[in-house]
Design an enzyme around this catalytic site. Structure first.
Site, mmCIF file in Angstrom:
data_model
loop_
_atom_site.group_PDB
_atom_site.id
_atom_site.type_symbol
_atom_site.label_atom_id
_atom_site.label_comp_id
_atom_site.label_asym_id
_atom_site.label_seq_id
_atom_site.Cartn_x
_atom_site.Cartn_y
_atom_site.Cartn_z
ATOM 1 N N ASP A 192 41.466 40.778 41.670
ATOM 2 C CA ASP A 192 41.422 41.311 43.034
ATOM 3 C C ASP A 192 40.759 40.332 43.986
ATOM 4 O OD1 ASP A 192 42.593 43.745 42.444
ATOM 5 O OD2 ASP A 192 40.700 44.831 42.246
ATOM 6 N N ASP A 203 38.482 44.876 51.319
ATOM 7 C CA ASP A 203 39.685 44.067 51.511
ATOM 8 C C ASP A 203 39.343 42.611 51.190
ATOM 9 O OD1 ASP A 203 41.946 42.721 52.385
ATOM 10 O OD2 ASP A 203 41.336 42.805 54.488
ATOM 11 N N GLN A 259 36.274 29.350 37.235
ATOM 12 C CA GLN A 259 35.855 28.019 36.806
ATOM 13 C C GLN A 259 36.007 26.988 37.916
ATOM 14 O OE1 GLN A 259 37.961 26.340 33.435
ATOM 15 N NE2 GLN A 259 36.231 25.050 32.844
#
Length: 288
Positions: A257, A271, A84
Site C-alpha cells: 500500500d 491516502d 531495501q
C-alpha cells in the site's frame, strides 16, 4: 499544490527487493512518479538489481545519480527509497553526501526485518535462489532499459536484510539512526537531511482493503514478527523503520500500500499518494 511544491533538486525513486521500473501493464511506483511530475518536479525512477546486498545496490545507485547529475545539471538529488531501496539510498548518501540533498526511507528495515530473520535456516539457500530466479524473470519483462542485465545475488540479499546484516551495515553507515529503539535520529548529517515513514497493517474490518492478494500475503508474513507483533506492515516493523525525522510510522498501509498499490482506494490521511505529495511540499519548504 503548485509552484510552492517544486523541489530545488530532482527526486530519485529507488525500488526495493524484487523491484523494477515498469513491467507490461504495471509500474512499480503506481502513479507516484506521474503525480510528482505534475507538480513540476523532475522525477527519475531508477532501476537497480532485483536482488543483491545493500552496498552493491548502493554502488549501482551512485552510478545512476552520476548520470542524472550529468543529464539534469543538478548538483544534488533527493533520494526516496522504498523498502531495501532506502538502504541503497543511505549508502549512496554516506559515500557521496555532496551529491545528495536528502534521503527519505519508506517502509525500510533500517534495523532489519523479522521476516528475513525467520527465513534464514535449512532452506535459506533454496529460497534465496528461487527469489534470484524470479528477479531474473522480471528483468526480462522490464520495459525500462530492456535487455539490461544486472548482477543478482539472492543469498547476499537475504542476509543483508536480517537484523544481524543490518547491524553490520549500520555500524559502517550510522547516519540518521535513532539513539534508542523507537526514537528519532539526527535529522541532518554531513549536509544531508534524513526522513522516514512507514505503516502498520490496517484493521481487518477496514472496508478499504477488500480482497487483495498482496495484502493477504502481507498478513501471512506478519506472523513472523515477535518483537513488533501487531506493529508491522507485513515485512517491516514500525520501529525498525525509524530513521532521521520520523514523519509517521503507523499509517494504515501494508508494505505494498505504501507505494500506492491500493490504487486510490483510500482517502484523506490514509491516502498513500497524499503522503508523497505532502512530503514533496516538505522538501520544497526546506529548500531541497
Amino acid at each position: 499544490m503548485g509552484e510552492g511544491c517544486r523541489t530545488r533538486y530532482p527526486i530519485v525513486l529507488v525500488h526495493g527487493l524484487l523491484g523494477f521500473v515498469r513491467l507490461p501493464g504495471h509500474s512499480y511506483w503506481n502513479g507516484i512518479d506521474v503525480a510528482l511530475r505534475r507538480r513540476g518536479v523532475a522525477v527519475y525512477p531508477v532501476r537497480l538489481s532485483g536482488v543483491h546486498d545493500n552496498e552493491a545496490l548502493g554502488a549501482q545507485l551512485l552510478e545512476r545519480i552520476a548520470a542524472i547529475r550529468d543529464a539534469s545539471g543538478a548538483p544534488r538529488v533527493n533520494l526516496l527509497g522504498h523498502s531495501q531501496g532506502g538502504l541503497s539510498a543511505c549508502y549512496a548518501a554516506a559515500r557521496r553526501p555532496d551529491w545528495v540533498a536528502s534521503v527519505t526511507t519508506v517502509a525500510t528495515p533500517n534495523h532489519g526485518s523479522e521476516v528475513a530473520d525467520r527465513l534464514r535456516g535449512r532452506r535459506e539457500r533454496l529460497l534465496a535462489r528461487g527469489i534470484e530466479g524470479l528477479a531474473r524473470l522480471m528483468e526480462r519483462l522490464e520495459c525500462a532499459e530492456p535487455g539490461l542485465c544486472l548482477p543478482l545475488d539472492g543469498p547476499a540479499s537475504l542476509l543483508a536484510l536480517t537484523s544481524a546484516g543490518m547491524a553490520a551495515f549500520n555500524a559502517r553507515y550510522p547516519q540518521g539512526l535513532p539513539g534508542s529503539w523507537g526514537g528519532e535520529g539526527t535529522g541532518e548529517v554531513d549536509g544531508v537531511r534524513y526522513y522516514s515513514w512507514s505503516g502498520i497493517l490496517p484493521a481487518r474490518d477496514d472496508a478499504a482493503v477488500g480482497f487483495d492478494p498482496g495484502h493477504a500475503l502481507c498478513r501471512q508474513l506478519a506472523r513472523c514478527f515477535v518483537r513488533e507483533a501487531g506493529q508491522n506492515d507485513g515485512l517491516v516493523g514500525r520501529f525498525s523503520s525509524h530513521l532521521g525525522k520520523v514523519i509517521r510510522s503507523d499509517y494504515p498501509f501494508d508494505h505494498l500500500d505504501v507505494i500506492n498499490r491500493c490504487g486510490g482506494r483510500r482517502e484523506g490521511a490514509a491516502d498513500p499518494l497524499g503522503v508523497y505529495l505532502e512530503h514533496l511540499a516538505r522538501l520544497a519548504e526546506a529548500g531541497l
